[in-house]
Design a protein around this motif. Sequence first.
Motif, PDB file in Angstrom:
ATOM      1  N   ASP A   1      -6.103  -8.574  11.436  1.00  0.00           N
ATOM      2  CA  ASP A   1      -4.997  -7.978  10.694  1.00  0.00           C
ATOM      3  C   ASP A   1      -5.386  -7.790   9.230  1.00  0.00           C
ATOM      4  OD1 ASP A   1      -4.610 -10.444   9.294  1.00  0.00           O
ATOM      5  OD2 ASP A   1      -3.216 -11.133  10.827  1.00  0.00           O
ATOM      6  N   LYS A   2      -4.429  -7.355   8.422  1.00  0.00           N
ATOM      7  CA  LYS A   2      -4.696  -6.999   7.024  1.00  0.00           C
ATOM      8  C   LYS A   2      -5.234  -8.157   6.194  1.00  0.00           C
ATOM      9  CE  LYS A   2       0.220  -7.435   6.035  1.00  0.00           C
ATOM     10  NZ  LYS A   2       1.408  -6.637   5.805  1.00  0.00           N
ATOM     11  N   ARG A   3      -5.021  -9.384   6.624  1.00  0.00           N
ATOM     12  CA  ARG A   3      -5.563 -10.532   5.883  1.00  0.00           C
ATOM     13  C   ARG A   3      -7.084 -10.567   5.921  1.00  0.00           C
ATOM     14  NH1 ARG A   3      -2.258 -14.931   8.921  1.00  0.00           N
ATOM     15  NH2 ARG A   3      -2.948 -13.472  10.492  1.00  0.00           N
ATOM     16  N   ALA A   4      -7.689  -9.817   6.837  1.00  0.00           N
ATOM     17  CA  ALA A   4      -9.156  -9.759   6.939  1.00  0.00           C
ATOM     18  C   ALA A   4      -9.759  -8.695   6.031  1.00  0.00           C
ATOM     19  CB  ALA A   4      -9.571  -9.499   8.384  1.00  0.00           C
ATOM     20  N   LEU A   5      -8.910  -7.878   5.384  1.00  0.00           N
ATOM     21  CA  LEU A   5      -9.444  -6.843   4.496  1.00  0.00           C
ATOM     22  C   LEU A   5     -10.175  -7.474   3.310  1.00  0.00           C
ATOM     23  CD1 LEU A   5      -6.543  -4.251   4.457  1.00  0.00           C
ATOM     24  CD2 LEU A   5      -8.916  -3.798   5.134  1.00  0.00           C
ATOM     25  N   LEU A   6     -11.366  -6.996   3.072  1.00  0.00           N
ATOM     26  CA  LEU A   6     -12.169  -7.483   1.959  1.00  0.00           C
ATOM     27  C   LEU A   6     -12.119  -6.537   0.775  1.00  0.00           C
ATOM     28  CD1 LEU A   6     -15.302  -8.497   4.032  1.00  0.00           C
ATOM     29  CD2 LEU A   6     -13.473  -9.998   3.218  1.00  0.00           C
ATOM     30  N   GLN A   7     -12.173  -5.249   1.068  1.00  0.00           N
ATOM     31  CA  GLN A   7     -12.254  -4.237   0.024  1.00  0.00           C
ATOM     32  C   GLN A   7     -11.550  -2.973   0.490  1.00  0.00           C
ATOM     33  OE1 GLN A   7     -15.053  -1.590   0.003  1.00  0.00           O
ATOM     34  NE2 GLN A   7     -15.035  -1.078  -2.149  1.00  0.00           N
ATOM     35  N   VAL A   8     -10.809  -2.335  -0.427  1.00  0.00           N
ATOM     36  CA  VAL A   8     -10.052  -1.125  -0.112  1.00  0.00           C
ATOM     37  C   VAL A   8     -10.253  -0.112  -1.232  1.00  0.00           C
ATOM     38  CG1 VAL A   8      -7.717  -0.182   0.202  1.00  0.00           C
ATOM     39  CG2 VAL A   8      -8.308  -2.383   1.209  1.00  0.00           C
ATOM     40  N   GLN A   9     -10.395   1.152  -0.838  1.00  0.00           N
ATOM     41  CA  GLN A   9     -10.438   2.246  -1.803  1.00  0.00           C
ATOM     42  C   GLN A   9      -9.250   3.158  -1.530  1.00  0.00           C
ATOM     43  OE1 GLN A   9     -13.457   2.374   0.449  1.00  0.00           O
ATOM     44  NE2 GLN A   9     -14.003   0.531  -0.635  1.00  0.00           N
ATOM     45  N   VAL A  10      -8.496   3.432  -2.571  1.00  0.00           N
ATOM     46  CA  VAL A  10      -7.347   4.332  -2.483  1.00  0.00           C
ATOM     47  C   VAL A  10      -7.707   5.588  -3.264  1.00  0.00           C
ATOM     48  CG1 VAL A  10      -4.902   4.658  -2.995  1.00  0.00           C
ATOM     49  CG2 VAL A  10      -5.755   2.374  -2.369  1.00  0.00           C
ATOM     50  N   ILE A  11      -7.587   6.736  -2.616  1.00  0.00           N
ATOM     51  CA  ILE A  11      -7.841   8.011  -3.270  1.00  0.00           C
ATOM     52  C   ILE A  11      -6.509   8.738  -3.362  1.00  0.00           C
ATOM     53  CG2 ILE A  11      -9.100  10.198  -3.180  1.00  0.00           C
ATOM     54  CD1 ILE A  11     -10.390   7.424  -1.059  1.00  0.00           C
ATOM     55  N   LEU A  12      -6.144   9.109  -4.578  1.00  0.00           N
ATOM     56  CA  LEU A  12      -4.917   9.854  -4.820  1.00  0.00           C
ATOM     57  C   LEU A  12      -5.277  11.269  -5.246  1.00  0.00           C
ATOM     58  CD1 LEU A  12      -2.887   7.216  -6.869  1.00  0.00           C
ATOM     59  CD2 LEU A  12      -2.631   7.791  -4.443  1.00  0.00           C
ATOM     60  N   ALA A  13      -4.599  12.256  -4.680  1.00  0.00           N
ATOM     61  CA  ALA A  13      -4.809  13.632  -5.111  1.00  0.00           C
ATOM     62  C   ALA A  13      -4.322  13.808  -6.544  1.00  0.00           C
ATOM     63  CB  ALA A  13      -4.096  14.598  -4.172  1.00  0.00           C
ATOM     64  N   ASP A  14      -3.301  13.035  -6.912  1.00  0.00           N
ATOM     65  CA  ASP A  14      -2.735  13.089  -8.263  1.00  0.00           C
ATOM     66  C   ASP A  14      -2.481  11.655  -8.719  1.00  0.00           C
ATOM     67  OD1 ASP A  14      -1.164  13.330 -10.564  1.00  0.00           O
ATOM     68  OD2 ASP A  14       0.090  14.915  -9.724  1.00  0.00           O
ATOM     69  N   ILE A  15      -3.188  11.216  -9.741  1.00  0.00           N
ATOM     70  CA  ILE A  15      -3.111   9.822 -10.190  1.00  0.00           C
ATOM     71  C   ILE A  15      -1.705   9.445 -10.649  1.00  0.00           C
ATOM     72  CG2 ILE A  15      -3.763  10.122 -12.616  1.00  0.00           C
ATOM     73  CD1 ILE A  15      -5.190   7.461 -10.212  1.00  0.00           C
ATOM     74  N   THR A  16      -0.874  10.434 -10.983  1.00  0.00           N
ATOM     75  CA  THR A  16       0.502  10.096 -11.372  1.00  0.00           C
ATOM     76  C   THR A  16       1.320   9.580 -10.181  1.00  0.00           C
ATOM     77  OG1 THR A  16       1.357  12.351 -11.079  1.00  0.00           O
ATOM     78  CG2 THR A  16       0.484  11.782 -13.277  1.00  0.00           C
ATOM     79  N   ASP A  17       0.778   9.699  -8.959  1.00  0.00           N
ATOM     80  CA  ASP A  17       1.431   9.127  -7.772  1.00  0.00           C
ATOM     81  C   ASP A  17       1.122   7.637  -7.610  1.00  0.00           C
ATOM     82  OD1 ASP A  17       2.860  11.321  -6.814  1.00  0.00           O
ATOM     83  OD2 ASP A  17       1.138  12.099  -5.700  1.00  0.00           O
ATOM     84  N   ALA A  18       0.366   7.044  -8.522  1.00  0.00           N
ATOM     85  CA  ALA A  18       0.002   5.624  -8.399  1.00  0.00           C
ATOM     86  C   ALA A  18       1.226   4.702  -8.300  1.00  0.00           C
ATOM     87  CB  ALA A  18      -0.917   5.203  -9.540  1.00  0.00           C
ATOM     88  N   PRO A  19       2.259   4.868  -9.112  1.00  0.00           N
ATOM     89  CA  PRO A  19       3.419   3.979  -8.963  1.00  0.00           C
ATOM     90  C   PRO A  19       4.069   4.074  -7.574  1.00  0.00           C
ATOM     91  CG  PRO A  19       3.487   5.049 -11.104  1.00  0.00           C
ATOM     92  CD  PRO A  19       2.392   5.728 -10.300  1.00  0.00           C
ATOM     93  N   ALA A  20       4.175   5.280  -7.031  1.00  0.00           N
ATOM     94  CA  ALA A  20       4.754   5.451  -5.696  1.00  0.00           C
ATOM     95  C   ALA A  20       3.872   4.802  -4.636  1.00  0.00           C
ATOM     96  CB  ALA A  20       4.956   6.935  -5.394  1.00  0.00           C
ATOM     97  N   MET A  21       2.556   5.022  -4.744  1.00  0.00           N
ATOM     98  CA  MET A  21       1.624   4.393  -3.804  1.00  0.00           C
ATOM     99  C   MET A  21       1.733   2.878  -3.902  1.00  0.00           C
ATOM    100  SD  MET A  21      -1.498   2.643  -3.851  1.00  0.00           S
ATOM    101  CE  MET A  21      -2.192   3.090  -5.425  1.00  0.00           C
ATOM    102  N   ASN A  22       1.800   2.351  -5.117  1.00  0.00           N
ATOM    103  CA  ASN A  22       1.873   0.902  -5.308  1.00  0.00           C
ATOM    104  C   ASN A  22       3.154   0.296  -4.745  1.00  0.00           C
ATOM    105  OD1 ASN A  22      -0.605   0.112  -6.442  1.00  0.00           O
ATOM    106  ND2 ASN A  22       0.005   0.884  -8.445  1.00  0.00           N
ATOM    107  N   ARG A  23       4.254   1.038  -4.748  1.00  0.00           N
ATOM    108  CA  ARG A  23       5.483   0.510  -4.131  1.00  0.00           C
ATOM    109  C   ARG A  23       5.267   0.234  -2.653  1.00  0.00           C
ATOM    110  NH1 ARG A  23       7.863   4.144  -7.741  1.00  0.00           N
ATOM    111  NH2 ARG A  23       8.032   5.795  -6.179  1.00  0.00           N
ATOM    112  N   ALA A  24       4.650   1.184  -1.944  1.00  0.00           N
ATOM    113  CA  ALA A  24       4.375   0.979  -0.514  1.00  0.00           C
ATOM    114  C   ALA A  24       3.339  -0.120  -0.327  1.00  0.00           C
ATOM    115  CB  ALA A  24       3.901   2.280   0.129  1.00  0.00           C
ATOM    116  N   TRP A  25       2.313  -0.119  -1.169  1.00  0.00           N
ATOM    117  CA  TRP A  25       1.259  -1.144  -1.088  1.00  0.00           C
ATOM    118  C   TRP A  25       1.861  -2.537  -1.284  1.00  0.00           C
ATOM    119  CZ3 TRP A  25      -3.861  -1.474   0.067  1.00  0.00           C
ATOM    120  CH2 TRP A  25      -4.532  -2.627  -0.343  1.00  0.00           C
TER     121      TRP A  25
END
Length: 116
Positions: A57-81
Amino acid sequence: MDIRRLAEEERLSGAVVSGGFIFLAGQVADNATLDAEGQTADILAQIDALLAEAGTDKRALLQVQVILADITDAPAMNRAWDAWLDRSAKPARMTIQAPLVNPAWKVEITGVARAP
């Protein structure tokens, strides 16, 4: 070396399990009409399913890369994250802005997890 490919598609596997690790392909939303928060939640559910198929499950994640088409969407992405994240097992993470193949996609996420 044992290699197991999960969720194979025409050009790629959704994840590859090998050498004690799970390598996630770039995951994008099934529903590209959603906003960045909705697309992120959709992608994280896909990641949960791939990790479950690999036996973890997600507890095994070591490293993640998030690619946003528009960096201004970071707050919205972070809410879900933040709603999805297990605070006791935070992976290393980076977030960048880059064009995505489909202009409707707002978010793409990839990463590496430890295999069980």
